[in-house]
Design an enzyme around this catalytic site. Sequence first.
Site, PDB file in Angstrom:
ATOM      1  N   LYS A  28      17.575 -42.215 -42.940  1.00  0.00           N
ATOM      2  CA  LYS A  28      18.243 -42.189 -44.251  1.00  0.00           C
ATOM      3  C   LYS A  28      18.408 -43.564 -44.884  1.00  0.00           C
ATOM      4  O   LYS A  28      18.641 -43.657 -46.082  1.00  0.00           O
ATOM      5  CB  LYS A  28      19.597 -41.493 -44.145  1.00  0.00           C
ATOM      6  CG  LYS A  28      20.628 -42.268 -43.363  1.00  0.00           C
ATOM      7  CD  LYS A  28      21.917 -41.463 -43.235  1.00  0.00           C
ATOM      8  CE  LYS A  28      22.930 -42.254 -42.453  1.00  0.00           C
ATOM      9  NZ  LYS A  28      23.787 -41.407 -41.623  1.00  0.00           N
ATOM     10  N   ARG A  42      35.056 -36.459 -39.849  1.00  0.00           N
ATOM     11  CA  ARG A  42      34.122 -36.142 -40.929  1.00  0.00           C
ATOM     12  C   ARG A  42      33.714 -34.684 -40.692  1.00  0.00           C
ATOM     13  O   ARG A  42      34.562 -33.824 -40.738  1.00  0.00           O
ATOM     14  CB  ARG A  42      32.932 -37.133 -40.959  1.00  0.00           C
ATOM     15  CG  ARG A  42      32.224 -37.129 -42.310  1.00  0.00           C
ATOM     16  CD  ARG A  42      31.090 -38.143 -42.397  1.00  0.00           C
ATOM     17  NE  ARG A  42      29.913 -37.745 -41.623  1.00  0.00           N
ATOM     18  CZ  ARG A  42      28.792 -38.471 -41.556  1.00  0.00           C
ATOM     19  NH1 ARG A  42      28.698 -39.611 -42.194  1.00  0.00           N
ATOM     20  NH2 ARG A  42      27.766 -38.051 -40.839  1.00  0.00           N
TER      21      ARG A  42
HETATM   22  C1  LIG Z   1      23.750 -41.623 -40.365  1.00  0.00           C
HETATM   23  C2  LIG Z   1      23.848 -40.637 -39.281  1.00  0.00           C
HETATM   24  C3  LIG Z   1      23.313 -40.927 -38.017  1.00  0.00           C
HETATM   25  C4  LIG Z   1      22.678 -42.265 -37.676  1.00  0.00           C
HETATM   26  O1  LIG Z   1      23.607 -43.289 -37.690  1.00  0.00           O
HETATM   27  P1  LIG Z   1      23.242 -44.772 -37.173  1.00  0.00           P
HETATM   28  O2  LIG Z   1      24.548 -45.454 -37.093  1.00  0.00           O
HETATM   29  O3  LIG Z   1      22.334 -45.367 -38.193  1.00  0.00           O
HETATM   30  O4  LIG Z   1      22.574 -44.628 -35.863  1.00  0.00           O
HETATM   31  C5  LIG Z   1      23.381 -39.932 -37.051  1.00  0.00           C
HETATM   32  N1  LIG Z   1      23.958 -38.743 -37.306  1.00  0.00           N
HETATM   33  C6  LIG Z   1      24.490 -38.436 -38.501  1.00  0.00           C
HETATM   34  C7  LIG Z   1      25.100 -37.094 -38.701  1.00  0.00           C
HETATM   35  C8  LIG Z   1      24.460 -39.379 -39.531  1.00  0.00           C
HETATM   36  O5  LIG Z   1      24.997 -39.065 -40.709  1.00  0.00           O
END
Ligand SMILES: *Cc1c(COP(=O)(O)O)cnc(C)c1O
Length: 359
Positions: free
Chosen positions: A36, A129
């Site tokens: 993302k 969350r």
């Molecule tokens: C953004 C996200 C991740 C990845 O997070 P990082 O800190 O970049 O490893 C994993 N799971 C969910 C649900 C996320 O929103």
Amino acid sequence: MYYPLLTIDLDKIYSNTVKIKNKCLKHNIDITAITKCTGGNIGVAETLAQAGVKALGDSRLINLELFKSINIPKWLIRIPMMSEAERTVMHCDVSLNSEIKVLQELNYQAKKLRKKHGILLMIDIGDLREGWYDLDEFYKSLNEIKKLDHLDVLGIGTNTNCAGALIPEPDSFSNFPKIIEVLREKFNKEKLIVSGGNSGSYYMIENGTIPNFINNLRLGEMLLFGKESSFQKKYDYLYHDAFKLQAEIIEIKTKPSKPKGLIGKDAFCEDPIFEDKGLRKRALIGVGRQDVSPENIVCEDKDIQIITSSSDHLITDITDSKIDYQVGDIVNFDCNYVSTLNMNTSNYVFKTTKKDVGR
Ligand SMILES: *Cc1c(COP(=O)(O)O)cnc(C)c1O
């Protein structure tokens, strides 16, 4: 070349991913690589797949749709919206879920498309969350979920280090063994996916404390920046500089360091404070807040100071630099996760990928 330009070094991302994958493998943990931060960049997604991750995950369907040609499971990692349920089933193999109503809609769409859609049920272990927080409510929901015959319950997941900044610890997962047992029995499954978090969980791989029932991590920042997010540790066997920003100097003039006259609000309705350092040589650079937040970039030339920025200009003090900058020169910046995310979602930043090693 056009500027501002973000250069993405795919060899560094590949190297990080292979090393992290091998560490995770020792604990029988698969990686879902989270894309993302890179705005659907196909080169990055292909590189992660080539490095051997098990799946690609993104919070935006629009990005996952771009990865159609990459033959690897796709996970939608933000809870699907009701309005995107059909596209979720069409373009993703797996989605992370926490609402019965959404699951019913996914089931309906999967049936229409004659597909089975994989789901992970999200458990909130305290970051507050997404996910079920109340486990009694979760266990009750399972009866409803079991009726949805076009969904394949693959396992559970949890997310931390985000809304509540919760640092996951081995004890944070103490409810998981029971949940796993209940799900195995209810859905008649030998093996479940147990997705134990994001880059904030990686330190438990390094220190060997990761609970043995966790068999998947969803990693973004670790792979792209070699940095974990619980203690902000950068591991020295990984690259931290796969993303570089270059921007062009458009004006160089000597000016006072403190504005004179009646002072109001700046371009963002704030009250800026400037130290009076007398006359200084300032370089105006053609990159602004529409491209990147200046708090999250650092000049490679440590003698350049960022003074402030507006929507389209970065104002810097180059008086102390050993380099004799001219208008038209390019200045390089180091980027972190936040600035990289900004730039990848700005239409105004040109992007290029770099790959020297054949794969
Ligand atoms: C953004 C996200 C991740 C990845 O997070 P990082 O800190 O970049 O490893 C994993 N799971 C969910 C649900 C996320 O929103």
